[in-house]
Design a protein around this motif. Structure first.
Motif, PDB file in Angstrom:
ATOM      1  N   ILE A 120       2.291   1.921  -3.414  1.00 40.91           N
ATOM      2  CA  ILE A 120       1.266   2.450  -4.323  1.00 40.91           C
ATOM      3  C   ILE A 120       0.975   3.916  -4.012  1.00 40.91           C
ATOM      4  O   ILE A 120       0.742   4.725  -4.920  1.00 40.91           O
ATOM      5  CB  ILE A 120      -0.007   1.593  -4.258  1.00 40.91           C
ATOM      6  CG1 ILE A 120       0.260   0.236  -4.933  1.00 40.91           C
ATOM      7  CG2 ILE A 120      -1.196   2.290  -4.926  1.00 40.91           C
ATOM      8  CD1 ILE A 120      -0.830  -0.769  -4.812  1.00 40.91           C
ATOM      9  N   SER A 121       1.024   4.287  -2.727  1.00 40.43           N
ATOM     10  CA  SER A 121       0.809   5.704  -2.372  1.00 40.43           C
ATOM     11  C   SER A 121       1.913   6.583  -2.961  1.00 40.43           C
ATOM     12  O   SER A 121       1.655   7.719  -3.380  1.00 40.43           O
ATOM     13  CB  SER A 121       0.763   5.870  -0.852  1.00 40.43           C
ATOM     14  OG  SER A 121       2.048   5.667  -0.275  1.00 40.43           O
ATOM     15  N   LEU A 145      -1.828   1.998 -13.219  1.00 41.22           N
ATOM     16  CA  LEU A 145      -2.198   2.138 -11.812  1.00 41.22           C
ATOM     17  C   LEU A 145      -3.251   1.099 -11.403  1.00 41.22           C
ATOM     18  O   LEU A 145      -3.198   0.570 -10.290  1.00 41.22           O
ATOM     19  CB  LEU A 145      -2.721   3.549 -11.545  1.00 41.22           C
ATOM     20  CG  LEU A 145      -1.649   4.663 -11.561  1.00 41.22           C
ATOM     21  CD1 LEU A 145      -2.299   6.034 -11.488  1.00 41.22           C
ATOM     22  CD2 LEU A 145      -0.662   4.484 -10.408  1.00 41.22           C
ATOM     23  N   ARG A 146      -4.188   0.806 -12.314  1.00 42.46           N
ATOM     24  CA  ARG A 146      -5.202  -0.224 -12.011  1.00 42.46           C
ATOM     25  C   ARG A 146      -4.551  -1.579 -11.778  1.00 42.46           C
ATOM     26  O   ARG A 146      -4.923  -2.317 -10.856  1.00 42.46           O
ATOM     27  CB  ARG A 146      -6.217  -0.313 -13.155  1.00 42.46           C
ATOM     28  CG  ARG A 146      -7.331   0.712 -13.093  1.00 42.46           C
ATOM     29  CD  ARG A 146      -8.537   0.312 -13.955  1.00 42.46           C
ATOM     30  NE  ARG A 146      -8.172  -0.002 -15.328  1.00 42.46           N
ATOM     31  CZ  ARG A 146      -8.097   0.914 -16.301  1.00 42.46           C
ATOM     32  NH1 ARG A 146      -8.344   2.180 -16.019  1.00 42.46           N
ATOM     33  NH2 ARG A 146      -7.781   0.557 -17.513  1.00 42.46           N
ATOM     34  N   HIS A 156       1.403   7.151  -6.829  1.00 41.55           N
ATOM     35  CA  HIS A 156       0.410   8.168  -7.199  1.00 41.55           C
ATOM     36  C   HIS A 156       1.020   9.575  -7.218  1.00 41.55           C
ATOM     37  O   HIS A 156       0.425  10.487  -7.789  1.00 41.55           O
ATOM     38  CB  HIS A 156      -0.780   8.129  -6.238  1.00 41.55           C
ATOM     39  CG  HIS A 156      -1.752   7.040  -6.533  1.00 41.55           C
ATOM     40  ND1 HIS A 156      -2.677   7.120  -7.556  1.00 41.55           N
ATOM     41  CD2 HIS A 156      -1.935   5.817  -5.959  1.00 41.55           C
ATOM     42  CE1 HIS A 156      -3.406   6.019  -7.593  1.00 41.55           C
ATOM     43  NE2 HIS A 156      -2.972   5.202  -6.640  1.00 41.55           N
ATOM     44  N   ARG A 184       0.836  -1.207   0.000  1.00 42.37           N
ATOM     45  CA  ARG A 184       0.000   0.000   0.000  1.00 42.37           C
ATOM     46  C   ARG A 184       0.872   1.257   0.000  1.00 42.37           C
ATOM     47  O   ARG A 184       0.556   2.236  -0.686  1.00 42.37           O
ATOM     48  CB  ARG A 184      -0.911   0.012   1.232  1.00 42.37           C
ATOM     49  CG  ARG A 184      -2.104  -0.897   1.118  1.00 42.37           C
ATOM     50  CD  ARG A 184      -3.184  -0.511   2.125  1.00 42.37           C
ATOM     51  NE  ARG A 184      -4.302  -1.453   2.069  1.00 42.37           N
ATOM     52  CZ  ARG A 184      -4.437  -2.483   2.885  1.00 42.37           C
ATOM     53  NH1 ARG A 184      -3.526  -2.724   3.813  1.00 42.37           N
ATOM     54  NH2 ARG A 184      -5.484  -3.289   2.761  1.00 42.37           N
ATOM     55  N   GLU A 206      -2.749  -1.508  -8.381  1.00 45.66           N
ATOM     56  CA  GLU A 206      -3.683  -1.562  -7.252  1.00 45.66           C
ATOM     57  C   GLU A 206      -4.385  -2.923  -7.158  1.00 45.66           C
ATOM     58  O   GLU A 206      -4.865  -3.305  -6.098  1.00 45.66           O
ATOM     59  CB  GLU A 206      -4.708  -0.450  -7.397  1.00 45.66           C
ATOM     60  CG  GLU A 206      -4.121   0.931  -7.137  1.00 45.66           C
ATOM     61  CD  GLU A 206      -5.059   2.066  -7.487  1.00 45.66           C
ATOM     62  OE1 GLU A 206      -6.119   1.780  -8.112  1.00 45.66           O
ATOM     63  OE2 GLU A 206      -4.717   3.221  -7.174  1.00 45.66           O
ATOM     64  N   SER A 207      -4.427  -3.647  -8.262  1.00 44.08           N
ATOM     65  CA  SER A 207      -5.096  -4.954  -8.249  1.00 44.08           C
ATOM     66  C   SER A 207      -4.368  -5.948  -7.351  1.00 44.08           C
ATOM     67  O   SER A 207      -4.973  -6.906  -6.876  1.00 44.08           O
ATOM     68  CB  SER A 207      -5.188  -5.510  -9.678  1.00 44.08           C
ATOM     69  OG  SER A 207      -3.888  -5.852 -10.169  1.00 44.08           O
ATOM     70  N   LEU A 216      -3.460  -5.426  -4.418  1.00 45.12           N
ATOM     71  CA  LEU A 216      -4.005  -5.298  -3.059  1.00 45.12           C
ATOM     72  C   LEU A 216      -5.316  -6.042  -2.916  1.00 45.12           C
ATOM     73  O   LEU A 216      -5.719  -6.407  -1.805  1.00 45.12           O
ATOM     74  CB  LEU A 216      -4.224  -3.807  -2.713  1.00 45.12           C
ATOM     75  CG  LEU A 216      -2.994  -2.896  -2.767  1.00 45.12           C
ATOM     76  CD1 LEU A 216      -3.394  -1.478  -2.450  1.00 45.12           C
ATOM     77  CD2 LEU A 216      -1.944  -3.375  -1.773  1.00 45.12           C
ATOM     78  N   LYS A 217      -5.998  -6.263  -4.034  1.00 47.13           N
ATOM     79  CA  LYS A 217      -7.330  -6.878  -3.988  1.00 47.13           C
ATOM     80  C   LYS A 217      -7.295  -8.399  -4.123  1.00 47.13           C
ATOM     81  O   LYS A 217      -8.277  -9.070  -3.884  1.00 47.13           O
ATOM     82  CB  LYS A 217      -8.208  -6.288  -5.104  1.00 47.13           C
ATOM     83  CG  LYS A 217      -8.386  -4.776  -4.983  1.00 47.13           C
ATOM     84  CD  LYS A 217      -9.106  -4.203  -6.193  1.00 47.13           C
ATOM     85  CE  LYS A 217      -9.183  -2.687  -6.106  1.00 47.13           C
ATOM     86  NZ  LYS A 217      -9.785  -2.091  -7.323  1.00 47.13           N
TER      87      LYS A 217
END
Length: 402
Positions: free
Chosen positions: A377-378, A392-393, A381, A374, A396-397, A399-400
């Motif tokens: 990723i911060s 970016l998608r 950005h 996380r 971020e994926s 993390l999901k």
């Protein structure tokens, strides 16, 4: 005595008072009041702010005699660059030809600048003609202006034009080449793939009295190493040393790069040790090459030791070193250290490649280090310019994913 001084003072004060009184009786008209001066904006600021090519051209032309403009190298380069970007080569020609006809056109240093500006605009023929016509403007032609044309021609990569001019110079103009000329020509031949011709030229120049320097030898050594012709590269190295010309940092880096490309990381590291022994301090390029060599050979621990040595000697890692270490640490499964490298790099606004970031995020997710992912990723950005929405998608994926 005291009364005399007082009398003088009283007379002085009376005179001043009378003059003030008389001045108060003067009637001022509108013509007697000076209007405030309107300070015109400096030409350099106007040139920098102007975006219209025609207005820029006219503004520069108006200031052809303004020394603050014509002696400012940045103003010249910026104007020519923007006019070239707008495709107004006619404006460039008119401006530079005007400058050649003025008094400054009799200075070789100024004419050299015009030659380089023509080259920057891609107007190579104009650059060559400027050199050939120097005598028409009362400017003496020397090896300095010759070298300026050689640089312009070398940048084009046009072997035929380069060879044609180089041949003409040696026949038509009474200008003696120097070692700088030799280095420009040899570098051009090497970049055009004519390394054998470059080597032969060095021998020819020696016969005409030009002694090669460390730049000459380094250029040839690097070119032969890149072509995997190490026996000739090593031979030129030995020849250089036998003639009393010692290798410099660039020469050593060329050999270190060759050794790393051949997977000979330990020899590259030993060569870096020899550099220190000879009093030549390795730079970031040297360290990065040796680190990369050990990483590629699978010696991650040695790469980390070299990285530590870099810090101990007062160097700071650059973007390439961070990228190299992070890539191979991820490859070796050392995601915690790779995370630290990536974080330190991005906090300095040096962002690793997208593939390396994907690799790190995947590794942090797999090992359960979601908080670290996380934080990475911060930081992503905050990049300027930003990553694409799609990139970016994907990041971020991670993390999901369950």
């Amino acid at each position: 005595m005291l009364s005399l001084r007082l009398g003088r003072r009283l007379r002085t004060y009376t005179t001043i008072s009378a003059s003030i009184t008389s001045s108060n009786n003067i009637t001022l008209t509108a013509n007697d009041i000076k209007k405030p001066l309107i300070l015109e904006e400096p030409a350099l600021i106007k040139l920098k702010a102007e975006r219209n090519p025609k207005k820029l051209f006219l503004l520069f032309k108006e200031n052809a005699h303004n020394r603050l403009v014509i002696e400012n190298q940045y103003a010249f380069e910026d104007t020519v660059s923007r006019l070239a970007g707008a495709g107004r080569f006619d404006y460039i020609e008119e401006l530079l030809e005007q400058q050649k006809s003025l008094r400054q056109g009799r200075r070789e240093g100024f004419v050299m600048r015009i030659i380089m500006l023509y080259g920057r605009a891609g107007m190579v023929k104009h650059a060559v003609n400027t050199f050939k016509d120097m005598h028409l403007y009362g400017c003496n032609r020397t090896v300095k202006s010759l070298n300026a044309v050689l640089k312009v021609l070398a940048q084009t990569g046009d072997l035929e034009a380069f060879e044609s001019f180089f041949g003409d110079v040696r026949c038509q103009f009474d200008v003696k080449l120097d070692v700088v000329s030799l280095n420009i020509v040899i570098d051009a031949f090497c970049r055009m793939g004519m390394v054998d011709k470059a080597y032969v030229l060095m021998g020819e120049m020696e016969k005409s009295g030009i002694t090669p320097d460390v730049i000459t030898y380094t250029t040839l050594i690097s070119a032969f190493y890149k072509l995997n012709r190490a026996e000739i590269g090593n031979g030129i190295w030995n020849l250089m040393v036998m003639r009393g010309c010692l290798p410099n940092l660039a020469t050593f880096n060329a050999r270190v790069q060759f050794l790393v490309s051949k997977g000979r990381a330990w020899q590259a590291n030993s060569l870096m040790g020899m550099m220190r022994y000879l009093g030549i301090t390795p730079d970031e390029v040297t360290f990065n090459l040796v680190i990369k060599g050990f990483c590629r050979a699978g010696y991650i621990d040695m790469a980390k030791r070299v990285y530590s040595a870099l810090h101990d000697e007062g160097y700071k890692p650059n973007a390439r070193i961070y990228q190299t270490m992070m890539h191979y640490l991820c490859k070796g499964g050392e995601f915690d250290l790779a995370y630290t490298m990536c974080k330190n790099s991005m906090e300095k606004n040096w962002f690793p490649s997208v593939d390396s970031i994907y690799q790190l995020l995947q590794g942090l997710h797999t090992t359960g280090k979601i908080d670290k992912a996380r934080f990475i990723i911060s930081l992503l950005h905050k990049r300027v310019p930003s990553f694409s929405a799609k990139q970016l998608r994907i990041m971020e994926s991670f993390l999901k994913k369950s």
